[in-house]
Design a protein around this motif. Structure first.
Motif, PDB file in Angstrom:
ATOM      1  N   ASN A 125      47.887  34.660  53.174  1.00 47.85           N
ATOM      2  CA  ASN A 125      47.476  34.393  51.789  1.00 47.85           C
ATOM      3  C   ASN A 125      47.592  35.686  50.982  1.00 47.85           C
ATOM      4  N   PRO A 126      48.740  35.913  50.319  1.00 51.25           N
ATOM      5  CA  PRO A 126      48.944  37.179  49.598  1.00 51.25           C
ATOM      6  C   PRO A 126      48.026  37.341  48.403  1.00 51.25           C
ATOM      7  N   ASN A 127      47.322  36.284  47.982  1.00 57.65           N
ATOM      8  CA  ASN A 127      46.427  36.384  46.828  1.00 57.65           C
ATOM      9  C   ASN A 127      45.141  37.150  47.130  1.00 57.65           C
ATOM     10  N   LEU A 128      44.823  37.336  48.402  1.00 56.34           N
ATOM     11  CA  LEU A 128      43.574  38.009  48.761  1.00 56.34           C
ATOM     12  C   LEU A 128      43.669  39.507  48.480  1.00 56.34           C
ATOM     13  N   SER A 129      42.602  40.071  47.912  1.00 55.52           N
ATOM     14  CA  SER A 129      42.527  41.519  47.712  1.00 55.52           C
ATOM     15  C   SER A 129      42.121  42.188  49.026  1.00 55.52           C
ATOM     16  N   ASP A 130      42.261  43.525  49.071  1.00 57.98           N
ATOM     17  CA  ASP A 130      41.830  44.251  50.267  1.00 57.98           C
ATOM     18  C   ASP A 130      40.344  44.021  50.535  1.00 57.98           C
ATOM     19  N   GLU A 131      39.540  43.973  49.438  1.00 56.40           N
ATOM     20  CA  GLU A 131      38.103  43.783  49.605  1.00 56.40           C
ATOM     21  C   GLU A 131      37.788  42.411  50.188  1.00 56.40           C
ATOM     22  N   GLU A 132      38.543  41.383  49.760  1.00 51.61           N
ATOM     23  CA  GLU A 132      38.315  40.038  50.280  1.00 51.61           C
ATOM     24  C   GLU A 132      38.724  39.950  51.745  1.00 51.61           C
ATOM     25  N   VAL A 133      39.832  40.618  52.111  1.00 51.19           N
ATOM     26  CA  VAL A 133      40.236  40.656  53.522  1.00 51.19           C
ATOM     27  C   VAL A 133      39.168  41.372  54.350  1.00 51.19           C
ATOM     28  N   ALA A 134      38.640  42.457  53.810  1.00 50.51           N
ATOM     29  CA  ALA A 134      37.601  43.204  54.533  1.00 50.51           C
ATOM     30  C   ALA A 134      36.361  42.344  54.744  1.00 50.51           C
ATOM     31  N   ALA A 135      35.974  41.576  53.722  1.00 48.55           N
ATOM     32  CA  ALA A 135      34.782  40.739  53.841  1.00 48.55           C
ATOM     33  C   ALA A 135      34.970  39.643  54.887  1.00 48.55           C
ATOM     34  N   SER A 136      36.160  38.997  54.876  1.00 46.97           N
ATOM     35  CA  SER A 136      36.397  37.931  55.853  1.00 46.97           C
ATOM     36  C   SER A 136      36.552  38.509  57.255  1.00 46.97           C
ATOM     37  N   THR A 137      37.128  39.713  57.364  1.00 49.37           N
ATOM     38  CA  THR A 137      37.263  40.361  58.674  1.00 49.37           C
ATOM     39  C   THR A 137      35.897  40.725  59.231  1.00 49.37           C
ATOM     40  N   ALA A 138      35.007  41.205  58.360  1.00 58.21           N
ATOM     41  CA  ALA A 138      33.645  41.520  58.803  1.00 58.21           C
ATOM     42  C   ALA A 138      32.941  40.266  59.320  1.00 58.21           C
ATOM     43  N   TYR A 139      33.130  39.138  58.630  1.00 51.17           N
ATOM     44  CA  TYR A 139      32.525  37.882  59.092  1.00 51.17           C
ATOM     45  C   TYR A 139      33.109  37.466  60.442  1.00 51.17           C
ATOM     46  N   ILE A 150      30.080  45.975  53.472  1.00 50.92           N
ATOM     47  CA  ILE A 150      31.235  45.835  52.588  1.00 50.92           C
ATOM     48  C   ILE A 150      30.747  45.792  51.145  1.00 50.92           C
ATOM     49  N   GLY A 151      31.365  46.606  50.283  1.00 44.29           N
ATOM     50  CA  GLY A 151      31.088  46.473  48.857  1.00 44.29           C
ATOM     51  C   GLY A 151      30.464  47.691  48.217  1.00 44.29           C
ATOM     52  N   ASP A 152      30.023  48.692  48.999  1.00 44.85           N
ATOM     53  CA  ASP A 152      29.389  49.858  48.389  1.00 44.85           C
ATOM     54  C   ASP A 152      30.349  50.612  47.481  1.00 44.85           C
ATOM     55  N   ASP A 153      31.596  50.795  47.972  1.00 44.45           N
ATOM     56  CA  ASP A 153      32.579  51.517  47.161  1.00 44.45           C
ATOM     57  C   ASP A 153      32.926  50.733  45.915  1.00 44.45           C
ATOM     58  N   ALA A 154      33.035  49.426  46.060  1.00 42.95           N
ATOM     59  CA  ALA A 154      33.400  48.601  44.904  1.00 42.95           C
ATOM     60  C   ALA A 154      32.322  48.671  43.840  1.00 42.95           C
ATOM     61  N   ALA A 155      31.042  48.697  44.259  1.00 37.96           N
ATOM     62  CA  ALA A 155      29.957  48.782  43.293  1.00 37.96           C
ATOM     63  C   ALA A 155      30.001  50.099  42.542  1.00 37.96           C
ATOM     64  N   ALA A 156      30.329  51.184  43.249  1.00 39.47           N
ATOM     65  CA  ALA A 156      30.431  52.486  42.596  1.00 39.47           C
ATOM     66  C   ALA A 156      31.562  52.494  41.593  1.00 39.47           C
ATOM     67  N   ASP A 157      32.679  51.867  41.930  1.00 40.44           N
ATOM     68  CA  ASP A 157      33.810  51.810  41.010  1.00 40.44           C
ATOM     69  C   ASP A 157      33.445  51.049  39.748  1.00 40.44           C
TER      70      ASP A 157
END
Length: 285
Positions: A125-139, A150-157
């Motif tokens: 699914n090429p529509n997934l962002s790196d963050e979404e892949v990371a979240a599903s991989t963590a699950y 997952i998400g600390d860096d994104a919140a800072a950005d």
């Protein structure tokens, strides 16, 4: 006096029986609803396949950045990682993950983003962002190893975004909405023309088979995983296409060999599977 007591006793018994029957009926309805509820949802290419709030993740809590890794897993990864298709390690099976988890989180996440072996990049699914892949991989990995938050860096950005950011985003969103409106109008016109062409088309003629293929079938039929014939490769389809289409539809719906029924997406209707199959075999038909 005795008659009055007898009548009151009968009325009380009737009331208790009626109340018990009502409670029993409510329990039956709840049980039936639980049994038949969908196990997942089909997310087509172009839709928001990652951040939509659908099934909760394994801990029952949304990720800190609002991305539901469990929902993405069920939509994109479950077909292989629940069944073991194409040699995919199954979620929660420690024996199948033992050598892989020794590589560490960063390496496993890189494999999920860029692909490895039979698994395509981002699970196909090429529509997934790196963050979404990371979240599903963590699950996927949380039952067998410790995974990072997952998400600390994104919140800072997000906190670092300037005031100009929202204005630019609104302009981009308006442009995208205008393009989508034009595309929808074109699709509607095409559908109208097809409807006028004749009534001999199959019931699934109006279903977007390409979108369903991209979501449910591409991971194997683009890479050849588990021996799946690749789209457009005539040599790999030669013997199969000697069968009639009803047989090919039946294999797609009910499964054959290493391919699970409906490609592992049980929520697809038979007509949606037929539409995706038509798109798959179109180049060699």
């Amino acid at each position: 006096m005795k008659s009055s007591k007898l009548i009151l006793g009968c009325l009380a018994t009737v009331g208790l029986t009626a109340g018990a029957a009502t409670v029993h009926a409510e329990v039956d309805r709840d049980a039936i609803a639980e049994r038949i509820k969908p196990i997942g949802q089909l997310c087509l290419v172009g839709d928001d396949c990652g951040t939509a709030a659908a099934p909760a993740n394994g801990n029952g809590e949304a990720a800190a950045n609002g991305i539901d890794g469990g929902a993405i897993y069920q939509r994109v990864c479950m077909a292989c990682h629940d069944t073991g298709a194409a040699g995919a390690p199954r979620r929660g099976e420690e024996g199948e993950w033992s050598e892989r988890i020794d590589q560490g989180w960063d390496t496993l996440l890189e494999h999920a983003i860029n692909g490895i072996g039979a698994m395509p990049a981002r699970g196909g699914n090429p529509n997934l962002s790196d963050e979404e892949v990371a979240a599903s991989t963590a699950y996927l990995l949380e039952p067998v190893m410790d995974v990072p938050e997952i998400g600390d860096d994104a919140a800072a950005d997000e906190e670092a975004v300037t005031e100009e950011g929202p204005v630019e985003e609104e302009a981009e969103a308006a442009a995208v909405a205008a393009d989508e409106a034009v595309e929808e109008e074109a699709v509607e016109e095409a559908a109208t023309e097809e409807a006028a062409a004749g009534d001999d088309e199959p019931a699934w003629a109006g279903i977007d088979g390409e979108a369903i293929y991209n979501q449910a079938c591409m991971a194997c039929h683009m890479t050849g995983a588990a021996g799946a014939p690749r789209r457009g490769e005539e040599g790999e389809w030669a013997q199969r296409m000697e069968q009639d289409m009803d047989t090919i539809y039946d294999h797609a719906i009910n499964g054959i060999g290493a391919m699970p029924p409906k490609g592992g997406h049980a929520n697809l209707s038979d007509d949606e599977v037929r539409a995706a199959t038509d798109y798959l075999v179109e180049p060699v038909r």
